[in-house]
Design a protein around this motif. Sequence first.
Motif, short mmCIF file in Angstrom:
data_model
loop_
_atom_site.label_atom_id
_atom_site.label_comp_id
_atom_site.label_asym_id
_atom_site.label_seq_id
_atom_site.Cartn_x
_atom_site.Cartn_y
_atom_site.Cartn_z
N TRP A 25 0.83 -1.20 0.00
CA TRP A 25 0.00 0.00 0.00
C TRP A 25 0.86 1.25 0.00
O TRP A 25 0.52 2.25 -0.63
CB TRP A 25 -0.94 0.01 1.20
N MET A 26 1.99 1.21 0.72
CA MET A 26 2.90 2.35 0.74
C MET A 26 3.52 2.55 -0.64
O MET A 26 3.62 3.68 -1.12
CB MET A 26 3.95 2.17 1.83
N ALA A 27 3.94 1.47 -1.27
CA ALA A 27 4.52 1.55 -2.62
C ALA A 27 3.50 2.10 -3.61
O ALA A 27 3.84 2.89 -4.49
CB ALA A 27 5.02 0.19 -3.07
N ASP A 28 2.23 1.69 -3.44
CA ASP A 28 1.16 2.13 -4.34
C ASP A 28 0.60 3.50 -3.97
O ASP A 28 -0.29 4.00 -4.67
CB ASP A 28 0.00 1.11 -4.31
N LYS A 29 1.08 4.07 -2.87
CA LYS A 29 0.57 5.35 -2.35
C LYS A 29 -0.94 5.28 -2.09
O LYS A 29 -1.68 6.23 -2.33
CB LYS A 29 0.90 6.51 -3.29
N ASP A 30 -1.39 4.14 -1.59
CA ASP A 30 -2.81 3.91 -1.33
C ASP A 30 -3.16 4.44 0.07
O ASP A 30 -3.27 3.69 1.04
CB ASP A 30 -3.13 2.42 -1.45
N ALA A 73 -5.85 5.63 1.27
CA ALA A 73 -7.16 5.23 1.82
C ALA A 73 -7.00 3.99 2.70
O ALA A 73 -7.53 3.94 3.81
CB ALA A 73 -8.16 4.98 0.70
N LYS A 74 -6.28 2.99 2.20
CA LYS A 74 -6.07 1.78 3.00
C LYS A 74 -5.17 2.06 4.20
O LYS A 74 -5.40 1.54 5.29
CB LYS A 74 -5.47 0.67 2.13
N LEU A 75 -4.15 2.89 4.00
CA LEU A 75 -3.24 3.23 5.10
C LEU A 75 -3.95 4.05 6.17
O LEU A 75 -3.72 3.86 7.37
CB LEU A 75 -2.02 3.97 4.57
N GLU A 76 -4.83 4.96 5.75
CA GLU A 76 -5.58 5.77 6.72
C GLU A 76 -6.41 4.89 7.63
O GLU A 76 -6.52 5.13 8.83
CB GLU A 76 -6.46 6.77 5.99
N ASN A 77 -6.98 3.83 7.07
CA ASN A 77 -7.76 2.88 7.86
C ASN A 77 -6.87 2.05 8.78
O ASN A 77 -7.27 1.70 9.89
CB ASN A 77 -8.57 1.97 6.93
N LEU A 78 -5.66 1.74 8.33
CA LEU A 78 -4.73 0.93 9.13
C LEU A 78 -4.13 1.71 10.29
O LEU A 78 -4.01 1.19 11.40
CB LEU A 78 -3.60 0.40 8.24
N PHE A 79 -3.75 2.95 10.06
CA PHE A 79 -3.06 3.76 11.07
C PHE A 79 -4.06 4.26 12.11
O PHE A 79 -5.07 4.89 11.76
CB PHE A 79 -2.36 4.96 10.44
N ASP A 80 -3.77 4.01 13.37
CA ASP A 80 -4.56 4.57 14.45
C ASP A 80 -4.45 6.09 14.41
O ASP A 80 -3.43 6.64 13.99
CB ASP A 80 -4.05 4.04 15.80
N LEU A 96 0.63 10.30 6.15
CA LEU A 96 -0.24 10.13 4.98
C LEU A 96 0.06 11.20 3.92
O LEU A 96 0.07 10.89 2.73
CB LEU A 96 -1.71 10.18 5.41
N GLU A 97 0.33 12.42 4.36
CA GLU A 97 0.67 13.49 3.42
C GLU A 97 1.97 13.17 2.69
O GLU A 97 2.08 13.35 1.47
CB GLU A 97 0.81 14.82 4.17
N ILE A 98 2.96 12.69 3.42
CA ILE A 98 4.26 12.33 2.82
C ILE A 98 4.07 11.25 1.77
O ILE A 98 4.65 11.32 0.67
CB ILE A 98 5.24 11.88 3.93
N ILE A 99 3.26 10.25 2.09
CA ILE A 99 3.02 9.16 1.14
C ILE A 99 2.23 9.64 -0.06
O ILE A 99 2.58 9.35 -1.21
CB ILE A 99 2.31 7.98 1.86
N GLU A 100 1.17 10.40 0.18
CA GLU A 100 0.31 10.86 -0.91
C GLU A 100 1.05 11.78 -1.89
O GLU A 100 0.90 11.65 -3.11
CB GLU A 100 -0.92 11.58 -0.34
#
Length: 149
Positions: free
Chosen positions: A38-43, A45-52, A70-74
Amino acid sequence: MKKVLILLIITLISTPWLYAQSPVEQEIKKLSMDKWQWMADKDVAKLENLFDDKAKFVHMSGSWKKERELEIIETGSIWYKNAEVHDTAIEVSGNTAVVWNRITLTAFVRGNDVENEFTVTEVYQKQGDDWKMLVFTFSSVRDTHEIEH
């Protein structure tokens, strides 16, 4: 000689059982591996759900909270292009799971592809039906570093 051979056979047969993972450990390992993709794909939405919402992230250049990660990844200011996972250790205690991944990370940072060896520590907590990441810490290590199981 016969006893030694029998002992060797028993050892070879039973060794995989020593490293067998519980269903929870398998679930956490899959979640951790999915996270790298998900990080490689800059996803985000999925990471936002995963991260507390209170998650903390520690990198070589600083530490920050969920929104900044999330901003850094996006934006791709750090693009986690590929995490080659060499070794993983998982410990579960109650509703908390800790994952250690020894990785070679290829990332695009400040206009350049860089490759670094890390041991990454991830802390997850079971919240309802979902696992949420609370901590994500990169520790720079040598490529000879080993995770003690």
